[in-house]
Design a protein around this motif. Structure first.
Motif, PDB file in Angstrom:
ATOM      1  N   ILE A 119      38.411  32.692  48.455  1.00 31.15           N
ATOM      2  CA  ILE A 119      38.154  31.454  48.111  1.00 31.15           C
ATOM      3  C   ILE A 119      37.669  31.546  46.444  1.00 31.15           C
ATOM      4  O   ILE A 119      37.932  30.591  45.597  1.00 31.15           O
ATOM      5  CB  ILE A 119      37.242  30.586  48.683  1.00 31.15           C
ATOM      6  N   LEU A 120      37.076  32.673  46.076  1.00 29.43           N
ATOM      7  CA  LEU A 120      36.778  33.025  44.850  1.00 29.43           C
ATOM      8  C   LEU A 120      38.033  33.170  43.960  1.00 29.43           C
ATOM      9  O   LEU A 120      38.071  32.742  42.859  1.00 29.43           O
ATOM     10  CB  LEU A 120      35.867  34.239  44.606  1.00 29.43           C
ATOM     11  N   THR A 121      38.925  34.012  44.318  1.00 27.70           N
ATOM     12  CA  THR A 121      40.143  34.046  43.762  1.00 27.70           C
ATOM     13  C   THR A 121      41.163  32.681  43.681  1.00 27.70           C
ATOM     14  O   THR A 121      41.543  32.524  42.350  1.00 27.70           O
ATOM     15  CB  THR A 121      41.102  35.101  44.659  1.00 27.70           C
ATOM     16  N   PRO A 131      32.497  23.773  44.275  1.00 25.70           N
ATOM     17  CA  PRO A 131      31.241  24.909  44.225  1.00 25.70           C
ATOM     18  C   PRO A 131      31.296  25.899  45.262  1.00 25.70           C
ATOM     19  O   PRO A 131      31.728  25.655  46.334  1.00 25.70           O
ATOM     20  CB  PRO A 131      29.984  23.928  44.518  1.00 25.70           C
ATOM     21  N   ILE A 132      30.895  27.061  44.947  1.00 20.02           N
ATOM     22  CA  ILE A 132      30.772  28.254  45.863  1.00 20.02           C
ATOM     23  C   ILE A 132      29.367  28.910  45.618  1.00 20.02           C
ATOM     24  O   ILE A 132      28.935  29.150  44.598  1.00 20.02           O
ATOM     25  CB  ILE A 132      31.781  29.196  45.649  1.00 20.02           C
ATOM     26  N   ILE A 133      28.955  28.951  46.527  1.00 18.68           N
ATOM     27  CA  ILE A 133      27.272  29.157  46.865  1.00 18.68           C
ATOM     28  C   ILE A 133      27.120  30.309  47.766  1.00 18.68           C
ATOM     29  O   ILE A 133      27.431  30.215  48.972  1.00 18.68           O
ATOM     30  CB  ILE A 133      26.528  27.924  47.312  1.00 18.68           C
ATOM     31  N   ILE A 134      26.421  31.411  47.182  1.00 17.56           N
ATOM     32  CA  ILE A 134      26.144  32.604  48.065  1.00 17.56           C
ATOM     33  C   ILE A 134      24.653  32.535  48.209  1.00 17.56           C
ATOM     34  O   ILE A 134      24.100  32.813  47.415  1.00 17.56           O
ATOM     35  CB  ILE A 134      26.634  34.052  47.514  1.00 17.56           C
ATOM     36  N   LEU A 135      24.373  32.431  49.573  1.00 15.10           N
ATOM     37  CA  LEU A 135      23.044  32.511  50.104  1.00 15.10           C
ATOM     38  C   LEU A 135      22.651  34.069  50.205  1.00 15.10           C
ATOM     39  O   LEU A 135      23.257  34.724  51.220  1.00 15.10           O
ATOM     40  CB  LEU A 135      22.762  31.810  51.593  1.00 15.10           C
ATOM     41  N   GLU A 160      33.483  35.826  32.752  1.00 14.81           N
ATOM     42  CA  GLU A 160      33.631  34.192  33.300  1.00 14.81           C
ATOM     43  C   GLU A 160      33.694  34.196  34.870  1.00 14.81           C
ATOM     44  O   GLU A 160      33.288  33.325  35.442  1.00 14.81           O
ATOM     45  CB  GLU A 160      34.604  33.426  32.673  1.00 14.81           C
ATOM     46  N   ASN A 161      34.394  35.237  35.310  1.00 13.66           N
ATOM     47  CA  ASN A 161      34.176  35.263  36.869  1.00 13.66           C
ATOM     48  C   ASN A 161      32.931  35.351  37.579  1.00 13.66           C
ATOM     49  O   ASN A 161      32.700  34.787  38.794  1.00 13.66           O
ATOM     50  CB  ASN A 161      35.033  36.706  37.164  1.00 13.66           C
ATOM     51  N   LEU A 162      31.815  35.766  36.625  1.00 13.77           N
ATOM     52  CA  LEU A 162      30.640  35.642  37.338  1.00 13.77           C
ATOM     53  C   LEU A 162      30.062  34.229  37.354  1.00 13.77           C
ATOM     54  O   LEU A 162      29.091  33.885  38.048  1.00 13.77           O
ATOM     55  CB  LEU A 162      29.553  36.288  36.295  1.00 13.77           C
ATOM     56  N   THR A 163      30.855  33.210  36.748  1.00 10.90           N
ATOM     57  CA  THR A 163      30.341  31.802  36.911  1.00 10.90           C
ATOM     58  C   THR A 163      31.173  31.100  37.837  1.00 10.90           C
ATOM     59  O   THR A 163      30.913  29.885  38.084  1.00 10.90           O
ATOM     60  CB  THR A 163      30.728  31.078  35.553  1.00 10.90           C
ATOM     61  N   LEU A 164      31.939  31.607  38.608  1.00 16.10           N
ATOM     62  CA  LEU A 164      32.873  31.370  39.819  1.00 16.10           C
ATOM     63  C   LEU A 164      31.978  30.890  40.907  1.00 16.10           C
ATOM     64  O   LEU A 164      32.231  29.911  41.922  1.00 16.10           O
ATOM     65  CB  LEU A 164      33.748  32.181  40.147  1.00 16.10           C
ATOM     66  N   PHE A 165      30.785  31.372  41.134  1.00 13.89           N
ATOM     67  CA  PHE A 165      29.851  31.077  42.057  1.00 13.89           C
ATOM     68  C   PHE A 165      28.282  31.122  41.714  1.00 13.89           C
ATOM     69  O   PHE A 165      28.021  31.514  40.595  1.00 13.89           O
ATOM     70  CB  PHE A 165      30.071  32.337  43.122  1.00 13.89           C
TER      71      PHE A 165
END
Length: 185
Positions: A119-121, A131-135, A160-165
């Motif tokens: 889903i990140l890819t 939005p993708i949220i990692i708990l 910018e990949n660090l802003t995907l989640f």
């Protein structure tokens, strides 16, 4: 787009720490209390089952998506609001992604990692902008976050990949991120 349906990726193993089990239950309660419909892998075992049971116990709605071949392994949850059977894992993931307005990652194993990276890819490729949220409860995903930072540092991923989640530490923070997404929709 208003966030109404949230896909949660998490483990299907019952033999995990009590605190991880509690976080699944708490997430389910908060989803139901905030009228968020759960979209998940359709199992009644592990964190997946606890999460779904918690949503249902608090009068929420649950959409379970499970491939036919996994229904015996993961033990299909037959009490969900809507159960969608698929022919393959790929069809399962596509269906879950299409039904979701946002994604949340709870503790889990290889399947959770695989779904998260896919889903990140897809977001990186512009196939969605949800939005993708990692708990990161109890630092569970610390190593994953360090790995992604390592990929950036070694030029295998862009900064910018660090802003995907978004990484959060509590269920309340999940709700805050979803509320912000609704305000900017």
């Amino acid at each position: 787009m208003q966030v109404k349906n949230v896909c949660v990726y998490c483990g299907a193993n019952d033999n995990v720490k009590k605190s991880f089990r509690q976080i699944a239950v708490m997430t389910g309660q908060e989803f139901a209390n905030n009228n968020l419909r759960l979209v998940y892998g359709g199992a009644q075992v592990g964190l997946m089952g606890l999460l779904a049971d918690s949503v249902l116990a608090n009068n929420g709605q649950v959409i379970g998506v499970i491939p036919d071949f996994l229904s015996d392994l993961e033990i299909t949850h037959t009490g969900v609001t809507e159960l969608i059977r698929t022919k393959s894992m790929h069809e399962r993931k596509v269906t879950m992604a299409e039904r979701a307005d946002a994604f949340v990652v709870l503790p889990g194993g290889l399947g959770t990692l695989e779904e998260t990276f896919e889903i990140l890819t897809w977001k990186q490729l512009g196939l969605h902008n949800k939005p993708i949220i990692i708990l990161n409860t109890e630092g569970f995903w610390d190593h994953l976050i360090v790995l992604i930072e390592h990929l950036v540092n070694e030029n295998f991923a862009r900064e910018e990949n660090l802003t995907l989640f978004t990484v959060v530490n509590t269920v309340d923070e999940i709700l805050n991120v979803l509320n912000v997404a609704n305000e900017t929709a």
